[in-house]
Design a protein around this motif. Structure first.
Motif, short mmCIF file in Angstrom:
data_model
loop_
_atom_site.label_atom_id
_atom_site.label_comp_id
_atom_site.label_asym_id
_atom_site.label_seq_id
_atom_site.Cartn_x
_atom_site.Cartn_y
_atom_site.Cartn_z
N GLY A 135 23.56 -0.03 -35.01
CA GLY A 135 23.18 0.61 -36.26
C GLY A 135 23.60 2.06 -36.18
O GLY A 135 23.79 2.60 -35.08
N ARG A 185 18.84 -0.20 -38.28
CA ARG A 185 19.18 1.23 -38.24
C ARG A 185 17.92 2.05 -38.47
O ARG A 185 16.92 1.56 -39.01
CB ARG A 185 20.23 1.54 -39.30
N ASP A 222 17.36 -5.39 -41.44
CA ASP A 222 18.07 -4.12 -41.63
C ASP A 222 17.74 -3.59 -43.02
O ASP A 222 17.32 -4.36 -43.90
CB ASP A 222 19.57 -4.29 -41.45
N TYR A 246 22.75 6.05 -37.57
CA TYR A 246 22.02 7.06 -38.31
C TYR A 246 22.98 8.21 -38.55
O TYR A 246 23.51 8.79 -37.60
CB TYR A 246 20.80 7.57 -37.53
N ILE A 277 17.46 3.15 -43.51
CA ILE A 277 17.73 2.74 -42.16
C ILE A 277 16.44 2.25 -41.54
O ILE A 277 15.39 2.64 -41.95
CB ILE A 277 18.33 3.90 -41.40
#
Length: 490
Positions: free
Chosen positions: A282, A38, A92, A284, A432
């Motif tokens: 992922g 992410r 991650d 955001y 992230i």
């Protein structure tokens, strides 16, 4: 044929090829990636990392460049993969306890039944030029020995999440175990150090490493919380065949329980047009912006995709168009929560019911600490706080929430703002990740289809080599990406 005619024919041919070629992605620069983490903000920049260990940075979330942050397989890897390994896979990142927790995996060879490991590295910042930057090895998280009749899963593809109560978890797995009727996606509860919580009754190593989520050929899991639901994303299909890749992102959800059961399985995002094999989801979600990230193949090279994310009236995620709006740094270190919904105060400001724990969601600039309560009578209640969803978390946020006391301390009761106690506004959680720089060479490739695991590194940038005229028409060369081959075991 005259030189002018040659130039004319060449220009026409190149232009035709350009018009015939798939549309270019909206991300630019060092955007070659496979299994991107992410996106997370750190020190006013955005970062993500990829299989191969390379990471990339950006000031706007669209144009990416190389960065000093790079992940490497630790020296203790030989304890678990004595025959060697295939490099860093699928990192991650989350932010918790005042630092970034970077999870990653690596596997031995052959990938079809290799021992695999998820490891952890921490750092106060992802910006290698910032004071205090230091990668610290935090050790092994979970691992599987060589697959046999006892072990039918692979500890790969970590997907950390912080729940509304501030607890850290990671989904992981696997997809390519020998017996697809057995669990392939798992969820492990973690302690404040980022390692498994030994007191969790579901954690029974070495054969049971957490809560069973899904069976079948699935991998690349990612869990997201919103409005009382946990959403489990994963990949199915083949990941690494260029424009022939069939990876598809699926989603299921569970109401109120991170450990499931998850139901309603449906395709979230499938390939179309020049989007081939989208995978490794992922999200955001910060400061009012929501988008999802993934890799895909517009050509033989996989690159970073970013699309808008919206939600249906019945609370299912909806994949939107490619994102073209620049992200703005907002001091957010992760996927912070929207705070608890707060309870409605009773008569005379009795503080209200506890409220709904709060959406982990979408990390506000300051953890979205919550609105002050507005109802009730100032004279009643025990400080009129309610619980506002237990100081939710929302996996992120950075600093204290805005007012966020979840109700006026004098006992106004009211709607306990969305933040919970004392305005923490979410436990500055979930960071992230960032994309790998191209040209790294990446991890040592697996045996090109002979194995079921994943191995792909990033190759260097390859110019188009057609000279100034072609360069002007094409505008830029193609970046070579990663290759991670999965072949189901025999």
């Amino acid at each position: 044929m005259t030189r002018a005619l040659v130039r004319s024919v060449l220009a026409a041919s190149v232009m035709a090829a350009v018009l015939d070629a798939p549309a270019r992605a909206q991300t630019t620069g060092v955007n070659g990636t496979h299994d991107p983490s992410r996106i997370v903000e750190s020190n006013g920049k955005f970062f993500f990392c990829s299989t191969g260990g390379s990471c990339a940075a950006s000031t706007d979330g669209l144009a990416w460049s190389s960065t000093g942050l790079r992940l490497t397989v630790p020296s203790w890897s030989t304890t678990y993969t004595p025959g060697g390994n295939q490099g860093i896979w699928a990192p991650d990142i989350v932010y918790a306890q005042g630092k970034y927790f970077i999870y990653y995996s690596f596997c031995g060879v052959p990938a079809a039944n290799a021992p695999c490991v998820i490891g952890l590295t921490t750092t106060p910042t992802l910006d290698s030029t910032a004071p205090g930057y230091k990668l610290t090895d935090a050790g092994m998280v979970v691992n599987n020995p060589t697959n046999d009749s006892t072990y039918q899963f692979s500890t790969i593809d970590p997907g950390p999440i912080i729940d509304p109560s501030g607890n850290l978890w990671s989904s992981w797995g696997s997809g390519y175990g020998k017996d697809q009727t057995l669990t392939q996606l798992w969820l492990t509860r973690l302690d404040t150090t980022g390692l498994p919580l030994a007191s969790d009754t579901a954690y029974k190593p070495p054969t049971v490493l957490g809560h069973a989520l899904e069976t079948g050929r699935r991998e690349g899991s990612y869990v997201h919380y919103r409005n009382g639901y946990y959403y489990l994303f994963w990949n199915e299909g083949s990941c690494c065949d260029g424009t022939s890749s069939t990876y598809t992102i699926w989603v299921a959800r569970s109401q109120g329980s991170i450990t499931g059961p998850y139901s309603g399985n449906k395709v979230f995002y499938a390939g179309s047009g020049n989007i081939h094999g989208p995978g490794h989801m992922g999200i955001y979600s910060a400061c009012g912006v929501e988008r999802f990230t993934y890799h895909y193949y517009p050509t033989a090279t996989s690159i970073l995709g970013e699309n808008d994310l919206t939600w249906s009236a019945d609370d299912w995620p909806v994949a939107g168009a490619m994102s073209t709006t620049a992200l703005k740094p907002c001091g957010n270190t992760g996927q912070g929560g929207q705070g608890g919904q707060g309870g409605i105060a009773g008569n005379l400001g009795s503080g209200g019911s506890a409220g709904s724990a709060g959406q982990t969601g979408q990390a506000g600039k300051t953890g979205q600490g919550g609105n002050v309560g507005s109802g009730g009578t100032p004279t009643g209640g025990a400080a009129g706080r309610g619980t506002g969803g237990a100081s939710v978390t929302g996996n992120g946020g950075s600093a204290a929430g805005s007012s966020g006391a979840g109700g006026i301390p004098s006992g106004s009761g009211g709607i306990n703002g969305e933040g919970g106690t004392t305005g923490t506004g979410g436990a500055t959680v979930t960071g992230i990740g960032g994309t790998p720089s191209t040209g790294t060479g990446g991890a040592t490739a697996g045996s090109d289809g002979a194995a079921s695991g994943c191995a792909c590194g990033l190759a260097g940038t390859d110019g188009d080599g057609l000279g100034a005229l072609v360069a002007l028409l094409l505008f830029a060369g193609l970046a070579l990406g990663a290759r991670r081959r999965h072949t189901p075991p025999a």
